[in-house]
Design a protein around this motif. Structure first.
Motif, PDB file in Angstrom:
ATOM      1  N   LEU A 116       5.023  37.347  10.893  1.00 44.95           N
ATOM      2  CA  LEU A 116       5.094  36.343   9.841  1.00 44.95           C
ATOM      3  C   LEU A 116       6.328  35.484  10.091  1.00 44.95           C
ATOM      4  O   LEU A 116       7.457  35.980  10.000  1.00 44.95           O
ATOM      5  N   TYR A 149       8.743  34.713   3.882  1.00 38.82           N
ATOM      6  CA  TYR A 149       7.466  35.385   4.121  1.00 38.82           C
ATOM      7  C   TYR A 149       7.715  36.880   4.237  1.00 38.82           C
ATOM      8  O   TYR A 149       8.581  37.321   4.984  1.00 38.82           O
ATOM      9  N   ALA A 183       5.801  41.048   3.962  1.00 38.80           N
ATOM     10  CA  ALA A 183       4.590  41.874   3.974  1.00 38.80           C
ATOM     11  C   ALA A 183       4.979  43.301   3.636  1.00 38.80           C
ATOM     12  O   ALA A 183       6.029  43.791   4.057  1.00 38.80           O
ATOM     13  N   LEU A 191       0.969  40.405   0.780  1.00 39.91           N
ATOM     14  CA  LEU A 191       1.603  39.335   1.549  1.00 39.91           C
ATOM     15  C   LEU A 191       2.210  38.311   0.607  1.00 39.91           C
ATOM     16  O   LEU A 191       1.583  37.898  -0.366  1.00 39.91           O
ATOM     17  N   LEU A 210       3.456  34.626   1.089  1.00 42.07           N
ATOM     18  CA  LEU A 210       3.396  33.582   2.119  1.00 42.07           C
ATOM     19  C   LEU A 210       3.785  32.201   1.607  1.00 42.07           C
ATOM     20  O   LEU A 210       3.325  31.188   2.128  1.00 42.07           O
ATOM     21  N   ASN A 259      11.569  38.585  12.148  1.00 36.58           N
ATOM     22  CA  ASN A 259      10.380  38.259  11.371  1.00 36.58           C
ATOM     23  C   ASN A 259       9.642  39.541  10.990  1.00 36.58           C
ATOM     24  O   ASN A 259       9.584  40.482  11.778  1.00 36.58           O
ATOM     25  N   ARG A 291      -4.852  36.151   9.392  1.00 36.11           N
ATOM     26  CA  ARG A 291      -4.300  34.940   9.999  1.00 36.11           C
ATOM     27  C   ARG A 291      -4.784  33.684   9.278  1.00 36.11           C
ATOM     28  O   ARG A 291      -4.059  32.699   9.166  1.00 36.11           O
ATOM     29  N   ARG A 307      -2.613  31.842   6.389  1.00 36.63           N
ATOM     30  CA  ARG A 307      -1.551  30.882   6.695  1.00 36.63           C
ATOM     31  C   ARG A 307      -1.473  30.744   8.214  1.00 36.63           C
ATOM     32  O   ARG A 307      -0.710  31.450   8.867  1.00 36.63           O
ATOM     33  N   LYS A 331       5.607  27.689  11.547  1.00 36.92           N
ATOM     34  CA  LYS A 331       5.507  28.649  10.451  1.00 36.92           C
ATOM     35  C   LYS A 331       4.076  29.120  10.273  1.00 36.92           C
ATOM     36  O   LYS A 331       3.140  28.363  10.471  1.00 36.92           O
ATOM     37  N   ILE A 350       1.269  32.858  10.210  1.00 32.94           N
ATOM     38  CA  ILE A 350       1.007  34.210  10.714  1.00 32.94           C
ATOM     39  C   ILE A 350       0.460  34.076  12.126  1.00 32.94           C
ATOM     40  O   ILE A 350      -0.551  33.412  12.346  1.00 32.94           O
TER      41      ILE A 350
END
Length: 185
Positions: free
Chosen positions: A90, A95, A97, A106, A108, A133, A154, A157, A165, A167
């Motif tokens: 991410l 961001y 998770a 998530l 985001l 990240n 995915r 985002r 920026k 996933i």
């Protein structure tokens, strides 16, 4: 001519392969059990620690399916013996998770958190280290299911080309754009 379809599939130790009368291939191993229906016109032989698929004719449809079914059976053998693993990263400020059981949470950059309930066959782990990240690690014995879950995550985002920026998969290279150039005439 399908060169992939002609290649025999080696059966590793600890994996058993059964073919029933309806041409359903069932593969059992230490990671789990998978089954796949194969066109009944194809002949599947399990002998000497190898699986061999032979097509009935050289028709266009049979040639195209020959490599497909061989690849599907090979993916099942690899899945139940070693399994598949995907790592997603991410990239973006804020961001996050976290995984609790089979639910992936998530954050985001939207106004709300996104909760995804994953299938029981997919194991999920979320890692967050300082100055790195956040990572989502997904493992499964079913390659197709794992790919579908990764594509769904995915799609929430996708990586954008200006700042990168979003996933993305670990090791994936995002093609970057330069953006506006101020004062260029």
């Amino acid at each position: 001519m399908s060169r992939i379809g002609k290649a025999p599939i080696e059966i590793p130790a600890g994996v058993t392969v059964n073919v029933d009368k309806n041409n359903v291939v069932t593969v059992k191993g230490p990671k789990g059990e998978l089954s796949q229906a194969v066109n009944p016109e194809f002949e599947i032989k399990v002998e000497d620690g190898h699986i061999v698929l032979t097509r009935p004719s050289d028709d266009r449809e049979h040639r195209s399916q020959h490599g497909l079914y061989r690849a599907l059976v090979h993916n099942m053998v690899v899945g139940v013996s070693t399994g598949y693993r995907k790592e997603m990263e991410l990239v973006g400020v804020g961001y996050r998770a976290s995984a609790t059981g089979q639910v992936l949470e998530l954050s985001l950059g939207f106004s709300h958190a996104i909760y995804i309930k994953l299938p029981a066959e997919v194991k999920v782990e979320a890692k967050s280290e300082r100055n790195k990240n956040p990572l989502i690690i997904l493992e499964s014995d079913d390659k197709q299911l794992l790919g579908q879950v990764c594509a769904k995550i995915r799609s929430l985002r996708k990586p954008e080309p200006y700042k990168g920026k979003g996933i993305k998969f670990v090791g994936e290279v995002i093609r970057r754009k330069s953006g506006k150039t101020a004062g260029a005439k």
